[in-house]
Design an enzyme around this catalytic site. Structure first.
Site, PDB file in Angstrom:
ATOM      1  NE  ARG A 166      72.400  50.037  45.284  1.00 45.36           N
ATOM      2  CZ  ARG A 166      72.544  48.720  45.265  1.00 45.36           C
ATOM      3  NH1 ARG A 166      72.342  48.023  46.363  1.00 45.36           N
ATOM      4  NH2 ARG A 166      72.875  48.108  44.150  1.00 45.36           N
ATOM      5  NE  ARG A 179      78.032  51.673  44.448  1.00 42.30           N
ATOM      6  CZ  ARG A 179      78.519  51.111  43.343  1.00 42.30           C
ATOM      7  NH1 ARG A 179      78.468  49.828  43.182  1.00 42.30           N
ATOM      8  NH2 ARG A 179      79.075  51.847  42.423  1.00 42.30           N
ATOM      9  CE1 TYR A 182      78.114  50.938  30.337  1.00 46.59           C
ATOM     10  CE2 TYR A 182      78.138  53.139  29.379  1.00 46.59           C
ATOM     11  CZ  TYR A 182      78.627  52.230  30.299  1.00 46.59           C
ATOM     12  OH  TYR A 182      79.608  52.588  31.175  1.00 46.59           O
ATOM     13  NE  ARG A 186      77.919  57.107  39.258  1.00 46.62           N
ATOM     14  CZ  ARG A 186      78.348  55.966  38.739  1.00 46.62           C
ATOM     15  NH1 ARG A 186      79.019  55.112  39.473  1.00 46.62           N
ATOM     16  NH2 ARG A 186      78.093  55.689  37.476  1.00 46.62           N
ATOM     17  CG  ASP A 226      72.709  54.931  35.533  1.00 53.24           C
ATOM     18  OD1 ASP A 226      73.610  54.988  36.391  1.00 53.24           O
ATOM     19  OD2 ASP A 226      72.895  54.476  34.392  1.00 53.24           O
TER      20      ASP A 226
END
Ligand code: CP3
Length: 344
Positions: free
Chosen positions: A38, A29, A152, A25, A75
Site C-alpha cells: 500500500r 492492514r 454512502y 478483508r 472497494d
C-alpha cells in the site's frame, strides 16, 4: 470433470468434512506485507486501480495462509466513483464522497454504460489473478448492494444509522429509487465484467441492510439482491452468488429463497445453532466468527471456532468471520483459526 475446488464444491451443496475457509478483508492492514505494498502504491485508491499491485495484495494472504478462496482487492465505493461521484479516503477516518441530496446531484451522474472506463483496471486485476492463483483457490469478485452503496452516496460518508439515506427515502422517494435503480444496473454490469474477466463466484455486500426494517427490507435489500442475482444467473449460468445482508437478524430467514443467492453470509450477531436451523435449511451459509477473536486469540478463539464448525456441520458451510478482520488483529490468530478449522 468433477469440481475439485473446495469452495465451489461447498457452494454446489456438497458437505465436506472440513469446510472451505476464507476471511473478509483478508488482504488488509493487519498484514505487514499489505502495508508495504500500500505504501508502494501511495494510497488506498491508487492501490485499487493498480492491477499489478492489487493482484499482489490479493495473493498475499493466499501465500501466507493457503485460504480456499481469494477475494479480488477493490472497494464497493469504486462503483459510485465510476458513476461520477467524487471519492477520497481520509486516513484514520474513512471514505468521503460528493453527496446526493437533490435531483440535480443525480442528474450529473454518468450513464451505466460509462462505468467500464473507470473500472477497467479492476477487470485487469481479475485477469492477472485468474492466471496467478493456485489451481485449488477460488476467485471471488464482489460489489456493494445498492442500498449500502446508496447510503454512502447520499451522506457522502459512512454513518452510524444511515440517517441521511433513510431521510431521502422518506422525503424524496422518487429520487431515492432512481438512485437505487442506477446502482443496481451498474452493479449488474460491473459483476458481469468481473465474471467475464475470470471471477468464479460473486458476493454482494449489504453492510447496512440491518437498518432496513419490515417492508423497507423487502423493497431495498431483498428486491435489489434478487434483481442482480437473477441477471447474473441469466447471463452467466452456473456462477454462484453469495449474499450478505449484514445484521438482517430475522431477515436472514428465507433470504436465499427470496433472492436466489446460492449462499447467505452471516454476521456474528446470529447464533450458529439458530442459523443452522433457520437459514442453513435452505442451503449454504458462510460465517460467522466474531472478528474480535482475531485480536484476542487464545482458547476462546479455538472454542468458538469449533462451536461454529460443529453447529454448521450437517449442511453446506463456508467458514469465515462475521465481518472484516480489523487492522489491530494478530496474524498468528488467523493461523490458529485456520488450524482449528482444518483440525491440526
Ligand atoms: O475483503 C477483502 O479483502 C477485499 C477487499 C475489500 C475492501 N473493502 C478493501 C478495503 C472489500 C470486499 C471491501 C468492501 C467494503 N468496502 C465494504 C463492505 C464490507 C464491509 O466492510 O462492511 C464497505 C462498507 C466498504 C467501504 C469502505 N472501504 C470503508 C467504510 C472503508 C474505511 C474503513 C476502514 O476499514 O478503513 C474502506 C477502506 C478499505 N477497503 C480498506 C481495505 C483493505 C482499508 C483501506 C486502507 O488500506 O487504508
Amino acid at each position: 470433470m468433477a469440481e475439485t475446488k473446495k469452495l465451489l464444491r461447498e457452494l454446489a451443496g456438497e458437505v465436506q468434512e472440513i469446510p472451505p475457509i476464507w476471511m473478509m478483508r483478508q488482504a488488509g492492514r493487519y498484514l505487514p506485507e499489505y502495508r508495504a505494498t500500500r505504501a508502494q502504491a501511495g494510497d488506498f485508491l491508487s492501490l485499487c486501480y493498480n492491477p499489478e499491485l492489487a493482484a499482489e495484495v490479493t495473493l498475499q494472504p493466499i501465500r501466507r495462509y493457503g485460504f480456499d478462496a481469494a477475494i479480488l482487492f477493490a472497494d464497493i465505493l469504486l462503483v459510485p466513483q465510476a458513476l461520477g461521484a467524487d471519492l477520497w479516503f481520509v486516513t484514520g477516518e474513512g471514505p468521503r464522497l460528493s453527496t446526493i441530496t437533490q435531483q440535480s446531484d443525480f442528474d450529473v451522474l454518468k450513464p451505466v454504460e460509462d462505468i467500464h472506463e473507470t473500472l477497467s483496471p479492476v477487470y485487469e486485476t481479475v485477469r492477472i489473478l485468474s492466471k496467478e492463483l493456485p489451481a485449488e483457490t477460488t476467485l471471488i469478485g464482489f460489489a456493494g448492494a445498492p442500498w449500502t452503496v446508496a447510503t454512502y452516496m447520499i451522506a457522502g460518508r459512512g454513518t452510524p444509522d444511515q440517517g441521511p439515506a433513510h431521510a431521502l427515502r422518506e422525503e424524496n422517494n422518487v429520487l431515492f429509487e432512481a438512485l437505487l435503480e442506477r446502482i443496481t444496473l451498474a452493479t449488474i454490469e460491473y459483476l458481469s465484467a468481473q465474471i467475464e474477466a475470470g471471477a468464479e463466484v460473486v458476493k454482494i455486500f449489504d453492510s447496512w441492510a440491518g437498518s432496513l426494517k419490515g417492508d423497507a427490507f423487502q423493497k431495498y435489500a431483498v428486491e435489489p439482491c434478487r434483481v442482480i442475482t437473477q441477471a447474473i444467473k441469466a447471463r452467466h449460468p452456473g456462477i454462484p452468488v453469495i449474499g450478505f445482508p449484514r445484521e438482517a437478524g430475522e431477515g436472514y430467514v428465507g433470504f436465499a429463497k427470496a433472492t436466489g443467492v446460492d449462499c447467505v453470509a452471516l454476521d456474528n450477531s446470529v447464533a450458529p445453532d439458530w442459523a443452522a436451523a433457520h437459514v442453513q435449511v435452505d442451503g449454504c451459509v458462510q460465517g460467522n466468527l466474531a472478528s474480535s477473536h482475531m485480536v484476542t486469540g487464545g482458547q476462546a478463539l479455538v472454542d468458538e471456532t469449533r462451536r461454529i464448525v460443529e453447529a454448521f456441520s450437517k449442511g453446506p458451510h463456508i467458514f469465515n468471520l462475521g465481518h472484516g478482520i480489523t487492522p489491530d488483529a494478530d496474524p498468528e490468530n488467523v493461523q490458529l483459526m485456520i488450524d482449528t478449522v482444518r483440525g491440526r
